[in-house]
Design a protein around this motif. Structure first.
Motif, PDB file in Angstrom:
ATOM      1  N   GLN A   1       0.962  -1.405   0.074  1.00  0.00           N
ATOM      2  CA  GLN A   1       0.147   0.043  -0.128  1.00  0.00           C
ATOM      3  C   GLN A   1       1.008   1.308  -0.010  1.00  0.00           C
ATOM      4  O   GLN A   1       0.780   2.232  -0.573  1.00  0.00           O
ATOM      5  CB  GLN A   1      -0.771  -0.103   1.158  1.00  0.00           C
ATOM      6  CG  GLN A   1      -1.834   1.259   1.319  1.00  0.00           C
ATOM      7  CD  GLN A   1      -2.551   1.473   0.239  1.00  0.00           C
ATOM      8  OE1 GLN A   1      -3.721   0.874   0.034  1.00  0.00           O
ATOM      9  NE2 GLN A   1      -2.122   2.461  -0.851  1.00  0.00           N
TER      10      GLN A   1
ATOM     11  N   ASP B   1      -2.555   5.490  -4.680  1.00  0.00           N
ATOM     12  CA  ASP B   1      -3.957   5.169  -4.706  1.00  0.00           C
ATOM     13  C   ASP B   1      -4.447   4.145  -3.479  1.00  0.00           C
ATOM     14  O   ASP B   1      -3.362   3.621  -3.070  1.00  0.00           O
ATOM     15  CB  ASP B   1      -4.497   4.415  -6.089  1.00  0.00           C
ATOM     16  CG  ASP B   1      -3.776   5.326  -7.128  1.00  0.00           C
ATOM     17  OD1 ASP B   1      -2.512   5.233  -7.416  1.00  0.00           O
ATOM     18  OD2 ASP B   1      -4.773   5.775  -7.996  1.00  0.00           O
ATOM     19  N   ARG B   2      -5.518   4.475  -2.891  1.00  0.00           N
ATOM     20  CA  ARG B   2      -5.899   3.608  -1.729  1.00  0.00           C
ATOM     21  C   ARG B   2      -6.288   2.316  -2.588  1.00  0.00           C
ATOM     22  O   ARG B   2      -7.212   2.103  -3.219  1.00  0.00           O
ATOM     23  CB  ARG B   2      -7.206   4.287  -1.235  1.00  0.00           C
ATOM     24  CG  ARG B   2      -7.659   3.369  -0.043  1.00  0.00           C
ATOM     25  CD  ARG B   2      -6.668   3.526   1.207  1.00  0.00           C
ATOM     26  NE  ARG B   2      -7.361   2.831   2.357  1.00  0.00           N
ATOM     27  CZ  ARG B   2      -6.591   2.823   3.470  1.00  0.00           C
ATOM     28  NH1 ARG B   2      -5.482   3.110   3.589  1.00  0.00           N
ATOM     29  NH2 ARG B   2      -7.291   2.088   4.486  1.00  0.00           N
TER      30      ARG B   2
ATOM     31  N   ARG C   1       2.378   7.373   3.282  1.00  0.00           N
ATOM     32  CA  ARG C   1       2.682   6.414   2.349  1.00  0.00           C
ATOM     33  C   ARG C   1       4.042   6.159   2.677  1.00  0.00           C
ATOM     34  O   ARG C   1       4.380   5.005   2.517  1.00  0.00           O
ATOM     35  CB  ARG C   1       2.446   6.902   0.844  1.00  0.00           C
ATOM     36  CG  ARG C   1       1.005   6.797   0.371  1.00  0.00           C
ATOM     37  CD  ARG C   1       0.145   5.534   0.428  1.00  0.00           C
ATOM     38  NE  ARG C   1      -1.094   5.664  -0.176  1.00  0.00           N
ATOM     39  CZ  ARG C   1      -2.089   5.602   0.667  1.00  0.00           C
ATOM     40  NH1 ARG C   1      -1.944   5.838   2.050  1.00  0.00           N
ATOM     41  NH2 ARG C   1      -3.315   5.749   0.024  1.00  0.00           N
TER      42      ARG C   1
END
Length: 321
Positions: free
Chosen positions: A74, A79-80, A213
């Motif tokens: 992730q 992007d999620r 992130r």
């Protein structure tokens, strides 16, 4: 009427292929298990004489490695990604990684997953490259830190024989030379590589521009090898291996780095041998080191292999990958 017949024929043609893809991971598990049946039987026998609380803790550490892998992946994309599906995919990717040559299984599964989630093939490949880079840097960095902290713990002679450096350097130099010639001579390849590098650098900048992130990427990359090494330490405690935990962790990291370029499915065979040699190199008796490695591989590879293969088949059937 003609359109309906064509649609029906198309569905009939696709159905056997999808069923084959669903059953293929299970078939591969059977093949691998039969080929390694002696190691499997001996490893199960070793587990019978171990202290179960430590083994349960090792199993828990193994389960947490999938969480760490999901967090890292992730962190490699802005992007999620759907959290539960991402976690389940890492469990399935672990099985694929043990059935195909080193790294290819998990990479293929995760590339497909990210593509299904809406990322372009270029961005999915860039995210995969960033993940592999971060995990490699973290693993080698941890190994270097332990070697500096415990300089006399590991005898490198048994792990890396004197004559190995020449062939390794020659192979690395030849590979680099061939790659350079291809890039210079083949314009299309040069354009593809340049495009990929631009995409990868752009993705890396975007990821590191978001602290959450970046933390997930590097925190997960560090946690993953730490949890793997912790599993080996806990199995060592379960079987009475008289080696300090930090030295066992050092042996694990050294062994996994040493076999990283060996093209065997999930390192089956090569990892076991390297781990035994590494544990002996940090002072463990050969018999106990062998028992620890066999028990460790039962927990981390063989127990999750069939459930992981079934999960992989289900993800293919449900078109999640």
């Amino acid at each position: 009427m003609t359109a309906q017949l064509l649609l029906r024929r198309s569905l009939l043609r696709r159905l056997p292929l999808r069923r084959i893809l669903c059953l293929l991971p299970v078939a591969l598990v059977v093949v691998v298990a039969v080929r390694h049946r002696d190691v499997l039987a001996e490893g199960i026998g070793r587990l019978a004489s171990a202290e179960w609380p430590w083994l349960l803790a090792a199993t828990g550490a193994t389960c947490l490695t999938w969480v760490a892998a999901a967090v890292t992946r992730q962190g490699a994309v802005v992007d999620r990604l759907p959290g539960l599906r991402l976690l389940v995919t890492q469990f399935a990717a672990g099985a694929a990684n043990h059935l195909l040559p080193t790294g290819l299984g998990a990479s293929a599964v995760n590339l497909r997953f990210m593509t299904v989630c809406g990322l372009s093939p270029a961005r999915s490949s860039a995210a995969l490259a960033l993940y592999l880079l971060a995990e490699s840097v973290a693993r080698v960095g941890l190994l270097a830190a332990l070697l500096i902290t415990f300089p006399d713990a590991l005898r490198l002679g048994p792990l890396l024989p004197a004559g190995v450096w020449g062939p390794l350097l020659t192979a690395a130099g030849a590979t680099a030379a061939v790659a350079a010639v291809l890039l210079v001579c083949v314009r299309r390849l040069r354009a593809v590589v340049s495009s990929f590098l631009r995409t990868a650098l752009g993705e890396a900048r975007s990821v590191h521009a978001r602290p959450s992130r970046a933390l997930a990427l590097w925190g997960g990359s560090l946690a993953f090898p730490v949890l793997q090494a912790s599993g080996l330490v806990l199995v060592g405690l379960a079987l009475g291996l008289q080696v300090p935990p930090a030295h066992i962790a050092l042996a694990y990291l050294a062994a996994t780095v040493a076999v990283a370029l060996v093209p065997t499915p999930g390192g089956l065979g090569s990892v076991e041998a390297a781990l035994v040699v590494a544990l002996v190199a940090v002072g463990g008796p050969v018999t106990v080191a062998t028992a620890v490695v066999l028990a460790y591989r039962i927990i981390t590879v063989w127990l999750p292999l069939l459930p992981g293969a079934l999960t992989l088949g289900a993800l293919v059937r449900w078109k999640i990958i």
